[in-house]
Design an enzyme around this catalytic site. Structure first.
Site, PDB file in Angstrom:
ATOM      1  N   THR A 143       0.848  -1.195   0.000  1.00 40.46           N
ATOM      2  CA  THR A 143       0.000   0.000   0.000  1.00 40.46           C
ATOM      3  C   THR A 143       0.879   1.238   0.000  1.00 40.46           C
ATOM      4  O   THR A 143       1.880   1.288   0.705  1.00 40.46           O
ATOM      5  CB  THR A 143      -0.900   0.002   1.250  1.00 40.46           C
ATOM      6  N   ASP A 170      -8.785  -0.061   5.194  1.00 40.43           N
ATOM      7  CA  ASP A 170      -8.746   1.289   5.756  1.00 40.43           C
ATOM      8  C   ASP A 170      -8.340   2.361   4.764  1.00 40.43           C
ATOM      9  O   ASP A 170      -8.644   3.536   4.962  1.00 40.43           O
ATOM     10  CB  ASP A 170      -7.768   1.333   6.942  1.00 40.43           C
TER      11      ASP A 170
END
Length: 345
Positions: free
Chosen positions: A199, A230
């Site tokens: 990420t 998230d």
């Protein structure tokens, strides 16, 4: 008394000067390429490629800041570089879901206005961070998902690609191993955080003192049922206000449960903690206590930086007004933080 008049006039003149003479805050750009990086299984070529990509992203973002552009421009420029690089779990290098698809998420937040934009579960958007910006600036919404987000992308002229663009052999083989383990009822050989390693995120402080934060991801290998982590959730994986900016990377379920990005900024605001202190409290204490792990980057309006993580590695770097990139991959690599002579983590 008359002799004092010239002095008083001079003092009044000086009082009017600071508005013009005040120095602009030093610009800063901070980047992560994902926690969960491990030496075992990472080739020297991949390590060199990640260092080069982080360096390039830092320079691209710095170009925007040096040209006087806003923090949002620096964040999107930097993240776009990493989305286009197959070494990271974002954009081109996105991992595969259980059904063999690539689902992309991203979010962006402007600290000066607290405007935000996010997209989740898109399959054709080459650079999800650019679509998140379109949502923020050209829609009344904060988050769009799936087909609706892609319809909006088409309306706004955001580049769409065939899903085959995102396929890489490395990610495909990761999924095949996971599927075999699923079928055999075995625990996954890869650590949980490594399954969504890569990420990417960026934070910027511009010449006007404004902050911005952005995060982009391909999600989690072998994820099912439209799972969203998230990264596209404002306050969990991304957050920015006038004093603080955060981008997270790690086991998203836990970041959501503790509102990790906002929690870090809240600690800085109410407990007067530094980015390093607030980041460590949430990333290295609160989240692990619940069973999660990962990392984050944190940037304060005064230019202080925190880079907490609790895995073997997290690709990371920063660049200040001098334009010199600082990059590290693993936890045993010293990375001097701006203005402090400290090391991260």
């Amino acid at each position: 008394m008359n002799a004092l008049r010239p002095l008083c006039a001079a003092l009044l003149l000086l009082a009017a000067v600071p508005a013009f003479a005040a120095e602009s805050p030093a610009t800063m750009l901070v980047i992560h390429g994902g926690a969960g990086l491990e030496r075992n299984g990472t080739s020297e070529a991949d390590e060199a490629g990640m260092r080069a990509a982080i360096t390039e992203a830092l320079r691209k973002g710095h170009e925007q800041l040096a040209a006087g552009k806003p923090a949002l421009d620096a964040v999107t420029a930097a993240i776009t570089v990493l989305e286009d690089n197959p070494l990271f779990n974002a954009g081109k290098g996105a991992v595969f879901t259980h059904d063999g698809r690539n689902e992309l998420d991203a979010s962006l937040m402007d600290g000066a206005t607290r405007m935000a934009g996010a997209v989740a579960g898109v399959h054709h958007v080459r650079n999800p961070i650019l679509l998140a910006r379109e949502v923020m600036q050209h829609s009344p919404h904060v988050m769009m998902a799936g087909d609706g987000a892609e319809k909006f992308a088409k309306e706004r002229g955001v580049e769409l690609v065939d899903p085959s663009y995102f396929r890489t052999e490395r990610r495909w083989q990761q999924l095949q191993r996971a599927l075999k383990e699923d079928a055999a009822g075995q625990a996954h050989a890869e650590p949980e955080v490594a399954r969504h390693f890569g990420t990417v995120g960026a934070l910027a402080l511009d010449a006007k003192g404004s902050l911005a934060a952005g995060t982009s991801t391909g999600g989690m290998t072998d994820k099912r049922y439209g799972r969203i982590g998230d990264s596209p959730i404002i306050g969990a994986g991304t957050y920015a206000n006038a004093q603080c900016a955060v981008s997270g990377t790690g086991w998203g379920e836990f970041y959501i449960r503790v509102s990790a990005a906002h929690e870090i900024c809240a600690r800085m605001a109410y407990l007067k903690e530094t980015p390093a202190q607030a980041g460590a409290a949430v990333i290295n204490q609160e989240i692990p206590a619940m069973g999660g792990d990962g990392g984050a980057i944190v940037l304060a309006a005064n230019g202080q930086v925190g880079m907490p993580f609790n895995t073997e590695g997290m690709a990371r770097g920063w660049i200040g007004a001098d334009g010199v990139p600082h990059v590290a991959l693993y936890s045993d690599e010293s990375l001097a933080l701006p203005g402090e002579g400290a090391v991260a983590p």
